[in-house]
Design a protein around this motif. Sequence first.
Motif, mmCIF file in Angstrom:
data_model
loop_
_atom_site.group_PDB
_atom_site.id
_atom_site.type_symbol
_atom_site.label_atom_id
_atom_site.label_comp_id
_atom_site.label_asym_id
_atom_site.label_seq_id
_atom_site.Cartn_x
_atom_site.Cartn_y
_atom_site.Cartn_z
ATOM 1 N N ASN A 72 -26.426 -4.776 38.094
ATOM 2 C CA ASN A 72 -25.663 -5.850 37.458
ATOM 3 C C ASN A 72 -26.467 -7.149 37.501
ATOM 4 O O ASN A 72 -27.169 -7.433 38.474
ATOM 5 C CB ASN A 72 -24.288 -6.018 38.108
ATOM 6 C CG ASN A 72 -24.329 -6.269 39.609
ATOM 7 O OD1 ASN A 72 -25.084 -5.632 40.339
ATOM 8 N ND2 ASN A 72 -23.512 -7.194 40.082
ATOM 9 N N LEU A 156 -18.475 -7.589 35.826
ATOM 10 C CA LEU A 156 -19.370 -6.679 35.123
ATOM 11 C C LEU A 156 -19.054 -6.685 33.632
ATOM 12 O O LEU A 156 -17.902 -6.503 33.223
ATOM 13 C CB LEU A 156 -19.212 -5.271 35.700
ATOM 14 C CG LEU A 156 -20.341 -4.269 35.508
ATOM 15 C CD1 LEU A 156 -21.637 -4.778 36.120
ATOM 16 C CD2 LEU A 156 -19.963 -2.933 36.130
ATOM 17 N N CYS A 178 -25.934 -2.296 43.008
ATOM 18 C CA CYS A 178 -24.757 -3.155 42.855
ATOM 19 C C CYS A 178 -24.865 -4.369 43.776
ATOM 20 O O CYS A 178 -24.983 -4.224 44.994
ATOM 21 C CB CYS A 178 -23.482 -2.393 43.200
ATOM 22 S SG CYS A 178 -23.306 -0.828 42.302
ATOM 23 N N MET A 225 -19.982 1.412 39.481
ATOM 24 C CA MET A 225 -20.552 0.118 39.854
ATOM 25 C C MET A 225 -19.448 -0.917 40.041
ATOM 26 O O MET A 225 -19.485 -1.727 40.980
ATOM 27 C CB MET A 225 -21.551 -0.327 38.801
ATOM 28 C CG MET A 225 -22.839 0.467 38.774
ATOM 29 S SD MET A 225 -24.054 -0.134 37.576
ATOM 30 C CE MET A 225 -24.526 -1.711 38.330
ATOM 31 N N GLU A 226 -18.455 -0.900 39.160
ATOM 32 C CA GLU A 226 -17.362 -1.866 39.260
ATOM 33 C C GLU A 226 -16.611 -1.699 40.572
ATOM 34 O O GLU A 226 -16.254 -2.676 41.245
ATOM 35 C CB GLU A 226 -16.421 -1.690 38.065
ATOM 36 C CG GLU A 226 -15.534 -2.889 37.782
ATOM 37 C CD GLU A 226 -14.864 -2.789 36.440
ATOM 38 O OE1 GLU A 226 -14.776 -3.825 35.741
ATOM 39 O OE2 GLU A 226 -14.457 -1.679 36.051
ATOM 40 N N ILE A 229 -18.834 -3.005 43.496
ATOM 41 C CA ILE A 229 -18.900 -4.470 43.513
ATOM 42 C C ILE A 229 -17.587 -5.048 44.034
ATOM 43 O O ILE A 229 -17.580 -5.997 44.825
ATOM 44 C CB ILE A 229 -19.227 -4.997 42.100
ATOM 45 C CG1 ILE A 229 -20.648 -4.603 41.706
ATOM 46 C CG2 ILE A 229 -19.080 -6.525 42.036
ATOM 47 C CD1 ILE A 229 -20.956 -4.796 40.227
#
Length: 233
Positions: A72, A156, A178, A225-226, A229
């Motif tokens: 990101n 993101l 991340c 990834m979200e 994070i």
Amino acid sequence: MGVLRKFLAWLSVPVICFFALALYLARPFNPDNNRLLGFAVARVGRFLLGMERPLSGREHVPLDRPTVMIANHQHNDDLFVMGDLLPPRTVTVGKSSLVWLPFFGQVFWLGGNVILNRARSHKAIAVMQATSDAIARDRKSLWVFPEGTRSRGLGLQKFKKGAFHAAVASGAPITMVCARQYQDGTLGWTGRREPVSIRILPPIETAHLTSDDIPELMARCRREMEAAIAAMA
């Protein structure tokens, strides 16, 4: 104090690149030059910023085979946060305007990195597909910010397809990096920057995938990834 720290950190970049030019000229287009430069720039930059960078999941980075690293992208300071995470023989992706930056632009070009012209964005996927040949043939890894632009720490953004086309076409796994959402926050009178945690997720294999699987692959990577994070918030 925080402003001074940031000024010194960014001043160090062209200075380091100036001295790195000798290495790049001695062995031009050797992708390992990028890893050494990224290590130096990130470590010096974080030292000058007074920034801690807790890291977990480093063991997930494949070192014995090429991989497509996606991360990101929040601020220009990501260079200091992530620059020392490149695996061996890694090239990165950047916009064409970077080439004109003093010293940095020259080493970026001599590093054999992928240069994208936003004015010709319709060719970006074709460039990334061509890059997949280099991944397979020359055993290079690829570092990409799939959002394509900075989020400025606001979450993101939507992913672009290029990195995923390159991964699927070459059969290389995707490794997700991340970074916790961050701003230019400082700590106390010393102006030290707030810590930025990094978590590297287990690679996603792509050898069995086709171009038809790319939308679901993109969605899966973004979901994972979200979640990572959000867990570091």
